[in-house]
Enzyme design. Structure first.
Site, PDB file in Angstrom:
ATOM      1  N   ARG A 136       0.960  -1.173  -0.558  1.00 26.53           N
ATOM      2  CA  ARG A 136       0.115   0.029   0.386  1.00 26.53           C
ATOM      3  C   ARG A 136       1.136   1.592   0.176  1.00 26.53           C
ATOM      4  O   ARG A 136       0.553   2.134   0.500  1.00 26.53           O
ATOM      5  CB  ARG A 136      -0.590  -0.147   1.369  1.00 26.53           C
ATOM      6  CG  ARG A 136      -2.211  -1.328   1.464  1.00 26.53           C
ATOM      7  CD  ARG A 136      -2.681  -1.549  -0.367  1.00 26.53           C
ATOM      8  NE  ARG A 136      -3.361  -1.997  -0.144  1.00 26.53           N
ATOM      9  CZ  ARG A 136      -3.215  -3.557  -0.301  1.00 26.53           C
ATOM     10  NH1 ARG A 136      -2.035  -3.763  -1.192  1.00 26.53           N
ATOM     11  NH2 ARG A 136      -4.119  -4.450   0.157  1.00 26.53           N
ATOM     12  N   SER A 148     -10.964  -0.808   3.856  1.00 22.66           N
ATOM     13  CA  SER A 148      -9.747  -1.088   4.952  1.00 22.66           C
ATOM     14  C   SER A 148      -9.520   1.127   5.500  1.00 22.66           C
ATOM     15  O   SER A 148      -8.574   1.667   4.084  1.00 22.66           O
ATOM     16  CB  SER A 148      -8.857  -1.627   4.878  1.00 22.66           C
ATOM     17  OG  SER A 148      -9.851  -2.939   3.648  1.00 22.66           O
ATOM     18  N   GLU A 154      -4.510   4.016   6.099  1.00 24.82           N
ATOM     19  CA  GLU A 154      -4.203   3.821   5.098  1.00 24.82           C
ATOM     20  C   GLU A 154      -4.795   5.039   3.601  1.00 24.82           C
ATOM     21  O   GLU A 154      -4.208   5.197   3.338  1.00 24.82           O
ATOM     22  CB  GLU A 154      -4.929   2.274   4.726  1.00 24.82           C
ATOM     23  CG  GLU A 154      -4.811   2.424   3.430  1.00 24.82           C
ATOM     24  CD  GLU A 154      -5.430   1.204   2.498  1.00 24.82           C
ATOM     25  OE1 GLU A 154      -5.511  -0.205   3.171  1.00 24.82           O
ATOM     26  OE2 GLU A 154      -6.621   1.247   1.755  1.00 24.82           O
TER      27      GLU A 154
HETATM   28  C1  LIG Z   1     -15.977  -0.179  -0.469  1.00 22.80           C
HETATM   29  C2  LIG Z   1     -13.793   0.660  -0.580  1.00 22.80           C
HETATM   30  C3  LIG Z   1     -13.051  -0.904  -0.668  1.00 22.80           C
HETATM   31  C4  LIG Z   1     -11.953  -0.850  -0.748  1.00 22.80           C
HETATM   32  N1  LIG Z   1     -11.071  -1.485  -0.812  1.00 22.80           N
HETATM   33  C5  LIG Z   1      -9.897  -1.843  -1.064  1.00 22.80           C
HETATM   34  C6  LIG Z   1      -8.908  -2.886  -2.063  1.00 22.80           C
HETATM   35  O1  LIG Z   1      -9.464  -4.342  -1.965  1.00 22.80           O
HETATM   36  N2  LIG Z   1      -7.428  -2.487  -2.099  1.00 22.80           N
HETATM   37  C7  LIG Z   1      -7.062  -1.762  -2.403  1.00 22.80           C
HETATM   38  O2  LIG Z   1      -5.788  -1.175  -2.584  1.00 22.80           O
HETATM   39  N3  LIG Z   1      -7.890  -0.025  -1.730  1.00 22.80           N
HETATM   40  C8  LIG Z   1      -9.066  -0.522  -1.403  1.00 22.80           C
HETATM   41  N4  LIG Z   1      -9.668   0.306  -0.778  1.00 22.80           N
HETATM   42  C9  LIG Z   1      -9.003   2.370  -1.151  1.00 22.80           C
HETATM   43  C10 LIG Z   1      -9.334   2.830  -2.291  1.00 22.80           C
HETATM   44  O3  LIG Z   1     -10.375   2.177  -3.553  1.00 22.80           O
HETATM   45  C11 LIG Z   1      -7.884   3.081  -3.267  1.00 22.80           C
HETATM   46  O4  LIG Z   1      -7.220   3.231  -2.565  1.00 22.80           O
HETATM   47  C12 LIG Z   1      -8.377   3.544  -4.749  1.00 22.80           C
HETATM   48  O5  LIG Z   1      -7.586   3.315  -5.314  1.00 22.80           O
HETATM   49  C13 LIG Z   1      -8.279   4.464  -4.157  1.00 22.80           C
HETATM   50  O6  LIG Z   1      -8.980   5.615  -5.735  1.00 22.80           O
HETATM   51  P1  LIG Z   1      -9.397   7.191  -5.785  1.00 22.80           P
HETATM   52  O7  LIG Z   1      -9.156   7.364  -7.424  1.00 22.80           O
HETATM   53  O8  LIG Z   1     -10.476   7.189  -5.288  1.00 22.80           O
HETATM   54  O9  LIG Z   1      -8.324   7.923  -5.162  1.00 22.80           O
HETATM   55  P2  LIG Z   1      -8.515   9.204  -4.688  1.00 22.80           P
HETATM   56  O10 LIG Z   1      -9.217   9.451  -2.843  1.00 22.80           O
HETATM   57  O11 LIG Z   1      -9.306  10.444  -4.874  1.00 22.80           O
HETATM   58  O12 LIG Z   1      -7.307   9.946  -3.726  1.00 22.80           O
HETATM   59  C14 LIG Z   1      -5.996   8.653  -3.181  1.00 22.80           C
HETATM   60  C15 LIG Z   1      -4.818   9.934  -2.971  1.00 22.80           C
HETATM   61  O13 LIG Z   1      -4.053   9.568  -3.831  1.00 22.80           O
HETATM   62  C16 LIG Z   1      -3.981  10.569  -4.686  1.00 22.80           C
HETATM   63  N5  LIG Z   1      -4.021  11.152  -6.598  1.00 22.80           N
HETATM   64  C17 LIG Z   1      -5.804  10.459  -7.039  1.00 22.80           C
HETATM   65  N6  LIG Z   1      -5.481  10.153  -8.651  1.00 22.80           N
HETATM   66  C18 LIG Z   1      -4.165  10.558  -8.667  1.00 22.80           C
HETATM   67  C19 LIG Z   1      -3.496  10.715  -9.476  1.00 22.80           C
HETATM   68  N7  LIG Z   1      -3.719  10.589 -10.946  1.00 22.80           N
HETATM   69  N8  LIG Z   1      -2.211  11.173  -9.963  1.00 22.80           N
HETATM   70  C20 LIG Z   1      -1.430  11.400  -8.798  1.00 22.80           C
HETATM   71  N9  LIG Z   1      -2.076  11.447  -7.298  1.00 22.80           N
HETATM   72  C21 LIG Z   1      -3.220  11.047  -7.321  1.00 22.80           C
HETATM   73  C22 LIG Z   1      -4.781  11.557  -4.264  1.00 22.80           C
HETATM   74  O14 LIG Z   1      -3.683  12.658  -4.259  1.00 22.80           O
HETATM   75  C23 LIG Z   1      -4.321  10.792  -2.829  1.00 22.80           C
HETATM   76  O15 LIG Z   1      -3.600  11.295  -2.093  1.00 22.80           O
HETATM   77  C24 LIG Z   1     -10.888   1.035  -0.747  1.00 22.80           C
HETATM   78  C25 LIG Z   1     -12.006   1.383  -0.421  1.00 22.80           C
HETATM   79  C26 LIG Z   1     -13.667   1.341  -0.719  1.00 22.80           C
HETATM   80  C27 LIG Z   1     -14.289   2.790   0.387  1.00 22.80           C
END
Ligand SMILES: Cc1cc2nc3c(=O)[nH]c(=O)nc-3n(C[C@H](O)[C@H](O)[C@H](O)COP(=O)(O)OP(=O)(O)OC[C@H]3O[C@@H](n4cnc5c(N)ncnc54)[C@H](O)[C@@H]3O)c2cc1C
Length: 346
Positions: free
Chosen positions: A172, A246, A342
């Site tokens: 992660r 998580s 996380e």
């Molecule tokens: C129900 C649920 C289940 C989940 N299950 C998992 C799982 O099984 N495994 C897992 O690893 N994660 C899981 N997650 C966490 C999440 O889905 C992941 O971390 C996902 O990759 C976040 O994507 P996002 O676009 O929503 O990022 P955001 O929440 O918008 O951003 C997260 C971080 O990334 C940065 N960021 C976003 N986009 C970019 C970009 N294009 N360039 C540079 N930086 C960027 C942001 O500034 C921030 O720091 C889960 C979340 C939920 C709500």
């Protein structure tokens, strides 16, 4: 000298971010710019006001806890596009725009005959955020399917391609949480999907599906369906109950520490890692401390999975952090382990 206008840019002011984060936490962006191309981002970088302002990069908002309004221009990444870049004898190289929805991208690769991402189905969020925390689930991590990515530097506006070694992927974790945090925007990600495809079925719940179904050689689409079914049964749908998945990372301890914990709690759920260290199930640690189903204010611990903190309706980011802190204290008190959150806290 005339100040360049923002007319060509998709700039919005006073944007309510509640629907832009899966926890449903209150926050507002004083300025939000939608970025759908490298050229659009370069216009922001070159703009005399926007260029100098601090930036916050927003994908799908599914790994963020807003405790206050971001004191920055919010860059909402909306770069689209899905394509097969190259068909090699040993792999398919597939490219996705950073603004593509992660789950839809996984479904697209399978529908087009490029398997390999099926274990990562139904993870919320965008393609661009997937490398940031090296997303992982059901025995597969992004880095195992990663080829390269393109970023745009937020100071120079230059485009740069990074390979896996430059991304410093960890559990992660990646360089985008450290040296490059907030310094560049991931615009496109390329995946390397190995041929011939091999299923990854070592994860306990997938083994159970294999046994129960009687299928001996499941196709990638079957594994995709199984992962979706398993996830829907145990994780809350953010559209119905606000959450960020998580909330804590699984702590990694030394074998001695693990033996010590087993001595006191023989049931502790743990997984030996190849380097000799041991990963403990954070959800189990929280559960035995009695947190499942509990709440502090309007923030709670999900009834079916103690690792997931939820918004019971109208919670603030501060309430979520108060609950998280109380959980950290009680796990530390009982096991001497400091749980690490996380999601990104703003
Ligand atoms: C129900 C649920 C289940 C989940 N299950 C998992 C799982 O099984 N495994 C897992 O690893 N994660 C899981 N997650 C966490 C999440 O889905 C992941 O971390 C996902 O990759 C976040 O994507 P996002 O676009 O929503 O990022 P955001 O929440 O918008 O951003 C997260 C971080 O990334 C940065 N960021 C976003 N986009 C970019 C970009 N294009 N360039 C540079 N930086 C960027 C942001 O500034 C921030 O720091 C889960 C979340 C939920 C709500």
């Amino acid at each position: 000298m005339p100040v360049p206008s923002t007319a060509a840019l998709a700039v919005e002011h006073g944007v309510n971010l509640r629907t832009f984060n899966s926890f449903g936490l209150p926050a507002s962006a004083h300025t939000l710019v939608r970025i759908d191309s490298d050229a659009a981002l370069r216009r922001v970088v070159d703009h005399p006001e926007l260029g100098r302002a601090p930036k916050f990069i927003l994908g799908g908002g599914s790994n963020i806890v807003f405790t206050k309004d971001p004191q920055a221009v919010v860059l909402k990444v909306e770069v689209r596009g899905l394509r097969l870049v190259e068909e090699r004898p040993d792999a398919w190289i597939v490219e996705a725009g950073a603004g593509e929805n992660w789950h839809d991208t996984v479904a697209w690769t399978l529908a087009h005959g490029y398997p390999g991402l099926e274990n990562l189905a139904l993870i919320p969020g965008s393609v661009g955020a997937a490398p940031v925390q090296n997303i992982g689930a059901y025995g597969v991590e992004l880095r195992e399917r990663f080829h390269a990515l393109d970023v745009v530097d937020l100071v120079t506006g230059r485009s740069v391609t990074l390979d896996a070694s430059m991304c410093h992927f960890g559990y992660r974790d990646s360089v985008f949480k450290h040296g490059l945090a907030g310094k560049c925007v991931i615009m496109r990600v390329r995946f390397r999907l190995p041929r011939p495809w091999q299923p990854v079925l070592g994860y306990l719940e997938l083994e159970r599906k294999l046994r129960d179904s009687g299928i001996t050689a499941p196709e990638a689409s079957t594994i995709f369906d199984w992962v979706c079914t398993i996830r829907r049964a145990k994780l809350p749908d953010p559209a119905l109950i606000g959450n960020a998945g998580s909330f804590f990372k699984n702590p990694v301890v030394s074998p001695e520490q693990c033996r010590d914990i087993i001595g006191r709690d023989p049931e502790v759920v743990h997984y030996p890692l190849p380097d000799g260290s041991v990963k403990l199930a954070a959800g189990w640690l929280i559960d035995v401390c009695g947190w499942k189903g509990k709440s502090i204010g309007r923030a709670g611990v999900y009834e079916r999975q103690a690792l997931v903190l939820v918004n019971r309706g109208g919670a603030s980011g501060a309430e979520v952090l108060t609950l998280a802190g109380a959980i950290q204290e009680s796990v530390y008190g009982r096991f001497g382990i400091r749980l690490e959150p996380e999601p990104v806290v703003v």
